[in-house]
Write an enzyme that holds these catalytic residues in place. Structure first.
Site, short mmCIF file in Angstrom:
data_model
loop_
_atom_site.label_atom_id
_atom_site.label_comp_id
_atom_site.label_asym_id
_atom_site.label_seq_id
_atom_site.Cartn_x
_atom_site.Cartn_y
_atom_site.Cartn_z
N LEU A 63 -6.94 43.60 -12.33
CA LEU A 63 -5.48 43.28 -12.64
C LEU A 63 -4.86 42.56 -11.55
O LEU A 63 -5.09 42.67 -10.52
CB LEU A 63 -4.90 44.76 -12.75
N ASP A 64 -3.77 41.61 -12.07
CA ASP A 64 -2.98 40.92 -11.07
C ASP A 64 -2.49 42.21 -10.20
O ASP A 64 -2.15 43.34 -10.45
CB ASP A 64 -1.88 40.42 -11.98
N MET A 65 -2.18 41.68 -8.71
CA MET A 65 -1.39 42.71 -8.19
C MET A 65 -0.24 43.17 -8.46
O MET A 65 -0.06 44.42 -8.30
CB MET A 65 -1.06 41.69 -6.70
N THR A 67 0.69 44.06 -11.43
CA THR A 67 0.47 44.78 -12.79
C THR A 67 -0.17 46.11 -12.25
O THR A 67 -0.87 46.10 -11.59
CB THR A 67 -0.53 43.99 -13.60
N ARG A 164 1.26 36.93 -19.13
CA ARG A 164 2.23 36.51 -18.55
C ARG A 164 2.86 34.87 -18.99
O ARG A 164 4.01 34.57 -19.44
CB ARG A 164 2.23 36.49 -16.92
#
Length: 221
Positions: A63-65, A67, A164
């Site tokens: 996951l993105d940091m 998120t 996003r």
């Protein structure tokens, strides 16, 4: 251009929702890297915390940091390969919750916009109709508000920053998005309002269809 800020991982613990002898399901807090970044200052991450609790934990997806939400780890190399293959073949059902600027006119729909890395502005991604990779996201409005609305997002592909970029291109950027939102949407909240809320797949050993849910940690703005 992306703004680089010092990495200050949250003290919130990695919450483990499921652990068996083959796999681990955790709820990652926002602000924590999924895997180590470059340099010793970025060693603290979801994988390292999972490995500390359950030695040998292996990354399956990221996951993105910014998120929060569900992360899956494997406990053996064979299970890691099996779960990674399930992700690659679209056999893992992923659902996200997001708060977005305003709301699309349609109550639901499919965003079909090809994506590619914006190399001069890495790690940003962008839409490119000529050489972008196919990227699809289903959306459904859950609750409309005056300035922001909550939506359910289901990625049908797994491109970097897909949700996003897709919502920003639709004109409804995710609140708190430091990369893709305009100033009003970016500054409306104190974190990215994107959460990986549901994960469903067939257990690679038992063959059982399993479903995991992580409650959303933020309120709609």
């Amino acid at each position: 251009m992306p703004v680089h800020t010092p990495y200050t991982p949250p003290s919130d613990p990695l919450v483990f929702l499921h652990v068996d002898e083959w796999l681990i399901v955790a709820d990652k807090p926002a602000g924590l890297l999924s895997v180590p970044g470059r340099g010793p200052e970025k060693a603290d991450c979801a994988r390292s915390r999972a490995d500390e609790a359950y030695p040998g934990a292996l990354t399956v997806h990221r996951l993105d940091m910014a998120t929060s939400g569900l992360l899956l780890f494997a406990r053996t190399a064979d299970i890691q390969r099996a779960l990674s293959k399930a992700f690659e073949q679209g056999e893992v059902a992923k659902t996200y919750l997001a708060d977005v600027w305003m709301a699309p006119e349609e109550a639901n729909g499919l965003i079909d916009l090809p994506l590619i890395t914006d190399w001069p502005n890495r790690p940003m991604q962008k839409v490119d109709h000529e050489i972008g990779k196919p990227s699809q996201t289903r959306f459904e409005i859950i609750d409309r508000h005056a300035a922001a609305s909550r939506v359910k997002l289901i990625p049908l592909t797994g491109r970097s920053h897909q949700l996003r970029v897709h919502m920003a291109e639709l004109g409804h950027p995710i609140l708190g998005d430091q990369l893709y939102a305009h100033d009003l949407a970016r500054n409306m909240v104190t974190r990215l309002h994107l959460h990986a809320s549901e994960l469903g797949f067939r257990h690679p050993v038992t063959g059982e269809d399993v479903q995991f849910v992580a409650p959303c940690p933020f309120e709609t703005a």
